[in-house]
Design a protein around this motif. Structure first.
Motif, short mmCIF file in Angstrom:
data_model
loop_
_atom_site.label_atom_id
_atom_site.label_comp_id
_atom_site.label_asym_id
_atom_site.label_seq_id
_atom_site.Cartn_x
_atom_site.Cartn_y
_atom_site.Cartn_z
N PRO A 132 0.81 -1.23 0.00
CA PRO A 132 0.00 0.00 0.00
C PRO A 132 0.84 1.27 0.00
O PRO A 132 0.38 2.31 -0.47
N ARG A 586 -6.64 -1.72 2.28
CA ARG A 586 -5.53 -0.84 1.90
C ARG A 586 -5.34 0.29 2.92
O ARG A 586 -4.23 0.57 3.36
N SER A 594 2.12 -2.58 7.30
CA SER A 594 2.11 -3.69 6.35
C SER A 594 3.00 -4.84 6.80
O SER A 594 3.23 -5.77 6.02
#
Length: 686
Positions: A132, A586, A594
């Motif tokens: 992302p 996202r 992440s």
């Protein structure tokens, strides 16, 4: 769930008991009237594949699972965290970010692992898809730890997590202030000055002054005698009442006596850690000037406020803005996303913002936890730059606690308004005297609103329920005074605390309160809005309502904001719904990270949300539209496999959806939603 019939498919031989009922009969029983060709037999619930045939008394029932999640003590959890940090799993963030052991400033003294090869050996497989952070044309701040490492560009140096979040997110608590909160070193000059003027400083003196409860024709002389209208003088019979009344009169006449007359007498209620410092006399030496040094430079008060401790109540009122002089927020006809526990996080609010929400509000935060500097509680106040009209909601039981929290939030955060929750029905909140418990104490409600509105210039809104007990509504008798207390707006949830979320909201009573409210006090309604027709109905039937707050309706279908703005029933496809979930994932990865921890945090909140979205019945499958929020969906097939999967109320199917977006779950993963409704298999996920 692998089969999905066409619209003309015959009704299954084994129905779920509702196929023979008319749509009117189903609606009367609060059952969603799904078209007959889509109905299917209810699924057989079992805890594991090996035990699907467990039958007792001719009825299939879930068998006990062999996997029971062990409840661990705090000490054991802390030990496991420490061991994880020292193992290859807990790689140093600086080493992971740069891929170079020499980048760590602590070298051998670092408490994290520096073994890159061992970390790569145990790291789970990368998740398919793009990182992302890379798709946002930025450098990923997690480096080797990112679960989307395969999509990283070679030779690009990792960025900084905090720098990325600073660019888009606001309202983080600085480490310096957090440490001062831990040590109880933060002072609250504005809040304490206002509390002292109102006679509410400290829990021991948290009652509203007796003089405000006396009749208008009573006068108080300087010798502490009470004179009634007939010229007779009398003192209260109870000695404690005498002392309290004498203390109030001394304060009224300018005598500096903030605390109890008898200091050896124990307090009626335990004091908070911040009050202990104030009551111990540290304010006498340091005073307000010490406060300006303790908090950030921006917290320094102007000269009139610096002497707030010696300002009389009359002059203190002249320094404060009247509620009508404060910045006003135009709530009229704006789409307001309610503060939602657990699911109303920043990524979810961003999704709703993209779908048409105008006003957003953070999750409810407890005042006591904020004053203790708990990072998890301050995370509820985070704001994204896209939230152009944003407020935070706090909850507390006493005027001093709430006022000090508001002063601290006003200093540390950028918000457009602060909402005080006086309607939360949760037991753990009510038992502490906060939330709905305040509905039984109107004078304390008044004290909280007066103290808070006199402490900050930010608009103060309050959210209430109709009453504590069913059938004993009382907001209509208070609504006329709430504006005079200092409230800039009032939101009324059309249910009592005793009612919780059962039965329909009482909108007629909400209308009654809105009509009794002063013109200058905006009133917002809340409860059961699930379509644009519901929105139009409430706005048309009561023009006095400024707007309606949308809560559970946004959890089940966040595109309700689009429906209201476009005035249509959106027969959204399963692919479009999946795209909304992709956007949420996202945004969640951008917010929580992440790396493995961020991925699993995003998964957990996604699953919590899916436990609500499964209640949605597509428009094209209904005999009667629109769907009502209190309808229970029967078991049905969707128009495609994905729509059928999204209609499942099994936690195992929610996990399958999460794996489509975030990869395979870790070994031994289990999930049960917090609200526990619609989860037949609980932690077993069979």
């Amino acid at each position: 769930m692998d089969e999905s019939p066409a619209e003309t498919a015959p009704v299954p031989e084994v129905s779920n008991g509702w196929a023979d009922r008319t749509p009117e009969e189903l609606v009367a029983k609060s059952i969603a009237p799904v078209k007959k060709q889509f109905l299917c037999p209810p699924p057989i619930r079992a805890c594991s594949n090996e035990q699907n045939d467990a039958v007792s008394g001719g009825k299939t029932k879930p068998a006990q699972t062999s996997v029971v999640k062990e409840k661990k003590s705090k000490r054991q959890l802390k030990r496991e965290r420490q061991q994880a940090v020292k193992s290859a799993v807990g790689i140093c963030p600086e080493v992971a970010k740069r891929g170079d052991v020499s980048r760590c400033p602590y070298n051998d003294k670092c408490r994290f692992s520096h073994d890159i090869e061992a970390y790569k050996a145990q790291k789970p497989e990368d998740i398919e898809g793009d990182c992302p952070f890379m798709t946002a044309q930025e450098t990923c701040p997690y480096g080797l730890a990112c679960r989307f490492l395969g999509s990283h560009k070679d030779g690009v140096e990792a960025g900084d997590v905090s720098a990325h979040r600073r660019s888009s997110e606001m309202n983080g608590l600085s480490k310096d202030v957090q440490k001062l909160l831990w040590k109880n070193k933060v002072k609250f000059p504005k809040a304490d000055a206002k509390l002292k003027a109102l006679g509410l400083l400290g829990h021991a003196n948290s009652k509203i002054r007796i003089l405000e409860n006396k009749k208008d024709d009573q006068v108080v002389s300087n010798n502490c005698h009470v004179t009634d209208g007939n010229g007779c003088t009398e003192l209260p019979n109870n000695s404690d009442d005498k002392m309290e009344l004498a203390a109030e009169i001394r304060e009224e006449n300018g005598v500096d006596e903030t605390f109890s007359l008898d200091e050896s007498r124990p307090s009626k209620k335990p004091r908070s850690v911040i009050e202990e410092e104030i009551l111990s006399g540290e304010l006498d030496d340091g005073g307000v000037n010490a406060t300006a040094e303790v908090v950030e430079p921006s917290c320094t008060s102007p000269e009139p406020e610096a002497t707030a401790d010696i300002v009389s109540p009359e002059s203190d009122r002249s320094l404060k803005l009247h509620p009508r002089e404060k910045k006003l927020i135009d709530f009229r006809e704006k789409l307001y996303l309610a503060p939602l526990t657990t699911v109303g996080n920043l990524p979810f609010r961003r999704v709703c913002k993209g779908l048409g929400a105008d006003i957003t509000c953070g999750e409810m935060a407890m005042c006591t936890n904020l004053l203790q500097g708990q990072a998890s509680e301050w995370a509820l106040l985070r704001r994204h730059s896209s939230e152009d009209l944003f407020g935070v909601q706090i909850c507390g039981a006493y005027p001093d606690t709430v006022a000090r929290t508001v002063e601290l939030v006003n200093q540390e955060c950028t918000v457009d308004f602060i909402d005080i929750n006086m309607g939360c029905p949760i037991d753990i909140v009510v038992n502490k005297g906060a939330g709905s418990a305040l509905l039984t104490k109107p004078m304390r409600m008044k004290g909280i609103v007066q103290a808070v509105s006199g402490t900050v210039d930010c608009p103060i809104t309050i959210k209430v329920r109709t009453a504590y007990f069913e059938g004993k509504n009382r907001i209509d008798s208070l609504i006329a005074d709430m504006g005079n207390w200092g409230a800039s707006a009032v939101t009324i949830h059309g249910r009592s605390r005793q009612q919780r979320y059962s039965k329909l909201a009482d909108w007629e009573y909400v209308y009654q309160c809105a009509r009794k409210a002063p013109d200058a006090l905006p009133v917002l309604g809340n409860g059961d809005i699930f379509s644009y027709l519901d929105w139009n109905k409430h706005q048309a039937e009561c023009p006095e309502l400024s707007t309606c707050m949308i809560a559970r309706g946004a959890l089940v279908k966040p595109w309700i904001f689009t429906e209201i703005k476009e005035q249509r029933h959106w027969d959204i496809s399963s692919g479009e719904r999946l795209n909304i979930l992709k956007d949420y994932v996202r945004l969640g990865l951008e917010h929580w990270g992440s790396d493995t921890k961020g991925v699993e945090t995003t998964r957990r909140f996604l699953l919590e949300w899916l436990s609500y979205t499964c209640r949605y019945v597509p428009v094209g499958l209904l005999e009667v539209i629109p769907q009502r929020l209190n309808w229970r969906p029967p078991s049905y097939f969707g128009r495609d496999d994905l729509e059928t999967l999204m209609a499942s109320d099994s936690a195992a199917d929610w996990v399958r959806i999460s794996e489509m977006l975030l990869g395979k779950v870790p070994d031994g993963f289990t999930f049960a939603p917090k609200h526990k409704s619609n989860s037949y298999d609980r932690a077993e996920n069979g």
